[in-house]
Design a protein around this motif. Sequence first.
Motif, short mmCIF file in Angstrom:
data_model
loop_
_atom_site.label_atom_id
_atom_site.label_comp_id
_atom_site.label_asym_id
_atom_site.label_seq_id
_atom_site.Cartn_x
_atom_site.Cartn_y
_atom_site.Cartn_z
N UNK A 139 31.12 40.43 45.35
CA UNK A 139 30.99 40.92 46.52
C UNK A 139 32.31 40.71 47.27
N UNK A 140 33.04 39.66 47.17
CA UNK A 140 34.19 39.39 47.71
C UNK A 140 35.41 40.09 46.93
N UNK A 141 35.34 40.44 45.64
CA UNK A 141 36.16 41.04 44.84
C UNK A 141 36.11 42.61 45.28
N UNK A 142 34.77 43.00 45.27
CA UNK A 142 34.51 44.46 45.70
C UNK A 142 35.30 44.83 47.09
N UNK A 143 34.87 43.78 48.11
CA UNK A 143 35.32 44.15 49.42
C UNK A 143 36.87 44.16 49.48
N UNK A 144 37.59 42.94 49.20
CA UNK A 144 38.84 42.86 49.15
C UNK A 144 39.70 44.03 48.49
N UNK A 145 39.25 44.64 47.13
CA UNK A 145 39.72 45.77 46.66
C UNK A 145 39.71 46.95 47.54
N UNK A 193 20.52 33.54 32.83
CA UNK A 193 21.42 32.23 32.62
C UNK A 193 21.21 31.11 33.76
N UNK A 194 20.63 30.36 33.58
CA UNK A 194 20.24 29.08 34.61
C UNK A 194 20.92 27.86 34.68
N UNK A 195 21.81 27.79 33.73
CA UNK A 195 22.51 26.46 33.57
C UNK A 195 24.11 26.37 33.37
N UNK A 196 24.42 27.38 32.54
CA UNK A 196 25.94 27.57 32.25
C UNK A 196 26.56 28.14 33.53
N UNK A 197 27.78 27.44 33.96
CA UNK A 197 28.32 28.12 35.16
C UNK A 197 29.67 28.85 34.78
N UNK A 198 29.99 30.14 34.78
CA UNK A 198 31.12 30.76 34.22
C UNK A 198 32.13 30.38 35.28
N UNK A 199 32.80 29.05 35.04
CA UNK A 199 33.86 28.82 35.84
C UNK A 199 35.05 29.45 35.59
N UNK A 200 35.56 30.05 34.51
CA UNK A 200 36.68 30.47 34.25
C UNK A 200 36.64 31.93 34.83
N UNK A 201 35.42 32.61 34.82
CA UNK A 201 35.36 34.07 35.43
C UNK A 201 35.15 33.83 36.95
N UNK A 204 38.80 33.23 38.07
CA UNK A 204 39.85 34.77 38.19
C UNK A 204 39.37 35.60 39.07
N UNK A 205 37.91 35.68 39.26
CA UNK A 205 37.54 36.54 40.38
C UNK A 205 37.96 36.40 41.77
N UNK A 206 37.83 34.93 42.24
CA UNK A 206 38.09 34.55 43.51
C UNK A 206 39.66 34.68 43.55
N UNK A 207 40.38 34.14 42.51
CA UNK A 207 41.94 34.35 42.51
C UNK A 207 42.51 35.69 43.03
N UNK A 208 41.87 36.83 42.13
CA UNK A 208 42.10 38.04 42.15
C UNK A 208 41.96 38.71 43.56
N UNK A 209 40.82 38.26 43.84
CA UNK A 209 40.27 38.50 45.49
C UNK A 209 41.42 38.31 46.67
N UNK A 210 41.85 36.99 46.51
CA UNK A 210 42.65 36.49 47.39
C UNK A 210 44.11 37.23 47.26
N UNK A 211 44.31 37.54 45.92
CA UNK A 211 45.51 38.25 45.85
C UNK A 211 45.78 39.53 46.17
N UNK A 212 44.47 40.34 46.17
CA UNK A 212 44.35 41.70 46.35
C UNK A 212 44.39 41.67 48.09
N UNK A 213 43.67 40.68 48.57
CA UNK A 213 43.53 40.83 49.99
C UNK A 213 45.12 40.50 50.66
N UNK A 214 45.99 39.71 50.11
CA UNK A 214 47.38 39.54 50.46
C UNK A 214 48.02 40.75 50.62
#
Length: 519
Positions: A139-145, A193-201, A204-214
């Motif tokens: 949702x953060x990525x979609x909104x910042x875009x 999926x209930x246990x494995x967190x996609x940390x890398x993704x 990437x998503x949060x970093x892209x969101x902040x960069x696009x918001x900038x």
Amino acid sequence: MLFGLLEKELRQNLLTLGVIVAVCLAASAAVLTGQPLVFLKGSGLDLVSYVMLVFLPLGCYVLAGSMIGGEFRHKTQIFLEGLPLPRWQMLLVKLLLGLAASLGLSWLLIASAWWQGRESESMTRGFVALLLAKSGAWAAFVWTVNFTLAFLGRYRLPFALTVVLGLMILNAEGFDVAAHGPLTLLDATFAYERHVWPIRDLVITFTSSWAIAAVGYLLGSVRHASLATLLAQKMSNRERIMLSLLALTAIAGIGLSHQARQETQPVHLPGSVDWSQDGVRVQVAAAVENPTPEEWAALQRWSEQIGRFFHETAAWLRRPELPPIYLVHRRDYVTARLDWQSLDSRQGVLVRLNVLNNDPADVQLREELLSKVLHAALHYRLKFKGDASGWVLDGFAHRWPRTQIQPPAPAMVNPALTPQQLAGWLKVRQDLGEKQARQVAAVALDCLAKVGESHQRDFVAAILGRQVPHHSGALLLEWLHPPDALLRQHTGLDWPQLAEQWSQALSVKPQPGGASNGP
């Protein structure tokens, strides 16, 4: 003052936000109340992920256009610039309000899915946290875009289409776009999926969101008197037409490239009896471990007779090759039964039958097999289209086997055909039925033979003998060489003249005659 700006944004965009929430919830309710869909997917959360993937970006697009583009359309940005507030505070209010709305809507969709399936979904704390993190990042990525695109004004839609087309090109070139970054968060494992967190993704998503918001902040800092005024203007009709043509051309090019790159696996029949000559290949195999001597002899007879029949067909149509033909002997078929296997048109045609209970020289069998092979050779374009080329294939499939075996059969119907009906043969085929439609179409070939058998052959070969590409480039070929133009070119007749002769021929029962060299 910040609370005043927040109140102003809520008053100005509350209706838009309410409509977006209502549409998304309605879409979520529609898919969740469909029990077959829930049963097919296994979880309502899986269906909600599709809603977030499709409707959430559209809602953010509309909301961003209302919050940012609406300021310029309604001239309220002049009032805002007159306030004793720095520009970054105004942008921050819009960014945070849209982000809160996007996050709240995504989490509301998840809550609605859980409530719908609360008796079957096991919602542990870890699983809930994982769902909220994934959906929140998306949702953060979609909104910042969309927040950033909104500052492009009249060019935000063309720019968005350019980005989407670029991603489609990368995907067609072999780069799996869905396996990287934000799209991975809503993949097939979202609801399970209930246990494995996609940390890398997530990073990437949060970093892209902040960069696009900038980037959005940078565009928003442009003053009203310069670039912002130009971007706030609406596109002219010329710009819309040009951009639409460019988008359609790009989409067609991507589709053409993607289809051209698709590969099909060849069909392999172990222990088959093969016949091959001049672009015609026939394979006949038995679906049994130890064929009897009688079955081996039948396989060889079928391979030889069917191969020679289609070799003569390809030569008459001037086709350099035909799709491969595969015949599979089934000992358990006790009747004259034909089962057609669904294959890609480039793979060929496969039919299962009992070679001992069928005759390779049977007219009806050859008619059905010829129709299937020619449809595959033209990549099934005439089977589902309502153009005027369909009657040529139907008539040829009915007449050609009979010119090789026995005298032509008389037509069993007496319709009055019009040029409009010939141009929409699919409708005539549905009204008459497949068998009678082929008989009627065969009469048209007899009418063309009266003009001259060489003219008849030229026209039929121009329709059925041309090499049609598998990709969308076939549309261009059909547009450059329409059936009515080919008819005039090779026979000198137009649709009204052929329709008149055709109807007259159907009104008189033809006399049985001998076999000829053409259909």
